[in-house]
Design a protein around this motif. Structure first.
Motif, mmCIF file in Angstrom:
data_model
loop_
_atom_site.group_PDB
_atom_site.id
_atom_site.type_symbol
_atom_site.label_atom_id
_atom_site.label_comp_id
_atom_site.label_asym_id
_atom_site.label_seq_id
_atom_site.Cartn_x
_atom_site.Cartn_y
_atom_site.Cartn_z
ATOM 1 N N THR A 1 -14.586 -6.524 20.277
ATOM 2 C CA THR A 1 -13.326 -6.325 21.007
ATOM 3 C C THR A 1 -13.025 -7.535 21.882
ATOM 4 O OG1 THR A 1 -13.881 -3.976 21.089
ATOM 5 C CG2 THR A 1 -12.044 -4.675 22.444
ATOM 6 N N MET A 2 -14.069 -8.088 22.472
ATOM 7 C CA MET A 2 -13.886 -9.245 23.351
ATOM 8 C C MET A 2 -13.362 -10.442 22.546
ATOM 9 S SD MET A 2 -14.126 -10.321 26.426
ATOM 10 C CE MET A 2 -13.947 -11.987 27.070
ATOM 11 N N SER A 3 -13.923 -10.678 21.351
ATOM 12 C CA SER A 3 -13.430 -11.805 20.536
ATOM 13 C C SER A 3 -11.956 -11.591 20.201
ATOM 14 C CB SER A 3 -14.192 -11.924 19.211
ATOM 15 O OG SER A 3 -15.543 -11.987 19.455
ATOM 16 N N ALA A 4 -11.612 -10.349 19.860
ATOM 17 C CA ALA A 4 -10.212 -10.051 19.519
ATOM 18 C C ALA A 4 -9.313 -10.246 20.744
ATOM 19 C CB ALA A 4 -10.100 -8.629 18.983
ATOM 20 N N ALA A 5 -9.814 -9.888 21.923
ATOM 21 C CA ALA A 5 -9.008 -10.020 23.143
ATOM 22 C C ALA A 5 -8.781 -11.492 23.489
ATOM 23 C CB ALA A 5 -9.687 -9.290 24.302
ATOM 24 N N VAL A 6 -9.802 -12.304 23.284
ATOM 25 C CA VAL A 6 -9.647 -13.745 23.548
ATOM 26 C C VAL A 6 -8.599 -14.317 22.585
ATOM 27 C CG1 VAL A 6 -10.845 -15.989 23.389
ATOM 28 C CG2 VAL A 6 -11.915 -14.072 24.584
ATOM 29 N N ARG A 7 -8.633 -13.849 21.318
ATOM 30 C CA ARG A 7 -7.609 -14.301 20.349
ATOM 31 C C ARG A 7 -6.226 -13.869 20.825
ATOM 32 N NH1 ARG A 7 -11.158 -13.102 16.359
ATOM 33 N NH2 ARG A 7 -10.279 -11.040 15.974
ATOM 34 N N ALA A 8 -6.121 -12.623 21.292
ATOM 35 C CA ALA A 8 -4.826 -12.111 21.772
ATOM 36 C C ALA A 8 -4.326 -12.954 22.949
ATOM 37 C CB ALA A 8 -4.949 -10.642 22.172
ATOM 38 N N CYS A 9 -5.254 -13.393 23.811
ATOM 39 C CA CYS A 9 -4.857 -14.261 24.940
ATOM 40 C C CYS A 9 -4.330 -15.585 24.398
ATOM 41 C CB CYS A 9 -6.042 -14.512 25.864
ATOM 42 S SG CYS A 9 -6.416 -13.117 26.920
ATOM 43 N N HIS A 10 -5.054 -16.167 23.454
ATOM 44 C CA HIS A 10 -4.610 -17.453 22.896
ATOM 45 C C HIS A 10 -3.253 -17.317 22.213
ATOM 46 C CE1 HIS A 10 -9.047 -18.892 22.825
ATOM 47 N NE2 HIS A 10 -8.459 -19.165 23.967
ATOM 48 N N ASP A 11 -3.015 -16.153 21.577
ATOM 49 C CA ASP A 11 -1.739 -15.929 20.876
ATOM 50 C C ASP A 11 -0.639 -15.433 21.827
ATOM 51 O OD1 ASP A 11 -3.137 -16.561 18.637
ATOM 52 O OD2 ASP A 11 -3.317 -14.493 17.891
ATOM 53 N N ASN A 12 -0.958 -15.287 23.101
ATOM 54 C CA ASN A 12 0.016 -14.760 24.073
ATOM 55 C C ASN A 12 0.521 -13.387 23.673
ATOM 56 O OD1 ASN A 12 0.650 -15.852 26.459
ATOM 57 N ND2 ASN A 12 2.261 -17.210 25.673
ATOM 58 N N ASP A 13 -0.361 -12.565 23.108
ATOM 59 C CA ASP A 13 0.036 -11.297 22.486
ATOM 60 C C ASP A 13 -0.250 -10.132 23.449
ATOM 61 O OD1 ASP A 13 0.415 -9.098 20.877
ATOM 62 O OD2 ASP A 13 -0.587 -9.971 19.132
ATOM 63 N N PHE A 14 0.751 -9.770 24.237
ATOM 64 C CA PHE A 14 0.581 -8.699 25.232
ATOM 65 C C PHE A 14 0.217 -7.371 24.566
ATOM 66 C CE2 PHE A 14 2.489 -5.063 27.469
ATOM 67 C CZ PHE A 14 1.766 -5.107 28.650
ATOM 68 N N THR A 15 0.889 -7.074 23.454
ATOM 69 C CA THR A 15 0.676 -5.785 22.790
ATOM 70 C C THR A 15 -0.776 -5.632 22.338
ATOM 71 O OG1 THR A 15 2.944 -5.832 22.037
ATOM 72 C CG2 THR A 15 1.462 -4.357 20.848
#
Ligand code: PMV
Length: 331
Positions: free
Chosen positions: A219-233
């Motif tokens: 989940t943490m790896s996915a969250a870091v990706r979401a941060c890099h993608d600026n993906d709030f959702t």
């Protein structure tokens, strides 16, 4: 006697820090002494609920003196503060004791990261009072020794705290989407079981502990990706899922520990309803029954108004991290 306190052997520093709310949780230590977490975690430092701490070294003291909100403490909190100062003294190569005065607006022990703000402010003030020259990374490693989550309160905005060894377990900033948070305070009382004790009990007794570590790593790896993608959702979905998993894990300890109350669950349900109504927001909760809802700035007012039926609501933004206060104007 009073004159002595103002001698050259007395050094004073003052710092301010605010709590952080974890989006991907730290729950479990692989080293209790050095406070090394099992997994990386991700949080956002708030721009509310400051703790102000003054540390004054004083050669005339035989023991450290800790007061919180003007009350001298002799309980566990004073022991933890003094043990933390032992770490600072070891780094500074001195045995001089100190007087520590903290003022905090956070209800202590209610799952609103009072210890994170407390130890972040203490790390900054104490390292200056003891004349240590620490950069931001070293400060996060020091704050970690007081309370793991305190490492992240050193950092402004979004922060990642890395697992690792004493050297490599530090916190650092990460950029990501902009959002605000609505804190829903349901209970200002202290929690029945401290997060320290609850973490230990979960590790020692939950059959799900290994699963939690593995799933949080993903989940943490996915969250870091979401941060890099600026993906709030995506970040919001991951944060809510991770919070629910952490509370499920904690409930699976023997004897079980339950931090969320039926009122907390009702807030999670309202958040689901808000999403069905087309307002994007996601709920999370640390070790207590209070809930924090992340929301885009445009929806902040609507969400704050809708959640007011549950308890006291406060809309907060992301904060600037722990700070040394150098001028009168800053204090
Ligand atoms: O730093 P501690 O010992 O107060 O533990 C914090 C644990 C949680 O707040 C529940 C999760 C987190 O990552 O902050």
């Amino acid at each position: 006697m009073d004159d002595l306190r103002w001698g050259p052997w007395m050094s004073t520093a003052q710092a301010r820090a605010t709590p952080n709310i974890a989006l991907i949780k730290y729950w479990g230590k692989r080293d209790d002494q050095l406070i090394l977490p099992e997994t990386d975690s991700l949080s956002v430092t708030l721009d509310a609920y400051p703790t102000l701490t003054v540390v004054s070294t004083d050669e005339t003291l035989n023991t450290d003196e800790f007061s919180l909100n003007c009350e001298l403490r002799t309980d566990d909190s004073a022991i933890r503060v003094s043990q933390f100062l032992d770490v600072v003294r070891q780094l500074a190569g001195t045995e001089v004791r100190a007087r520590i005065d903290s003022v905090s607006e956070i209800p202590t022990g209610a799952g609103l990261a009072s210890s994170a703000a407390g130890f972040a402010a203490l790390a900054v003030a104490a390292s200056h009072a003891y004349d240590l020259d620490l950069d931001q990374r070293a400060l996060t490693r020091l704050a970690r020794r007081g309370s793991g989550s305190a490492s992240r309160s050193i950092i402004p905005g979004l922060a990642v705290w890395h697992t690792g060894d004493d050297q490599s377990s530090f916190a650092e900033p990460i950029s990501g989407p902009d959002f605000r948070m609505v804190v829903v305070t349901l209970d200002r009382g202290a929690k029945a079981v401290s997060s320290r004790e609850a973490m230990r009990r979960t590790r020692d007794t939950s059959p799900y502990y290994q699963g939690w570590i593995e799933s949080t790593t993903h989940t943490m790896s996915a969250a870091v990706r979401a941060c890099h993608d600026n993906d709030f959702t995506r970040l919001g979905e991951l944060a809510e899922m991770n919070a629910i998993r952490m509370h499920a894990l904690i409930e699976s300890a023997e004897p079980p520990i339950r931090y969320l109350s039926s009122r907390s669950i009702a807030v999670f349900e309202s958040v689901e309803q808000l999403r069905r109504d087309g307002i994007e927001c996601y709920a999370t909760a640390d070790a207590g029954q209070n809930v924090v809802v992340i929301v885009k700035a445009d929806d902040d007012a609507a969400v704050t108004a809708r959640l007011a039926e549950h308890g006291q609501t406060l809309s907060v933004g992301s904060g600037e991290g722990a700070k040394l206060l150098t001028s009168e104007a800053e204090r």
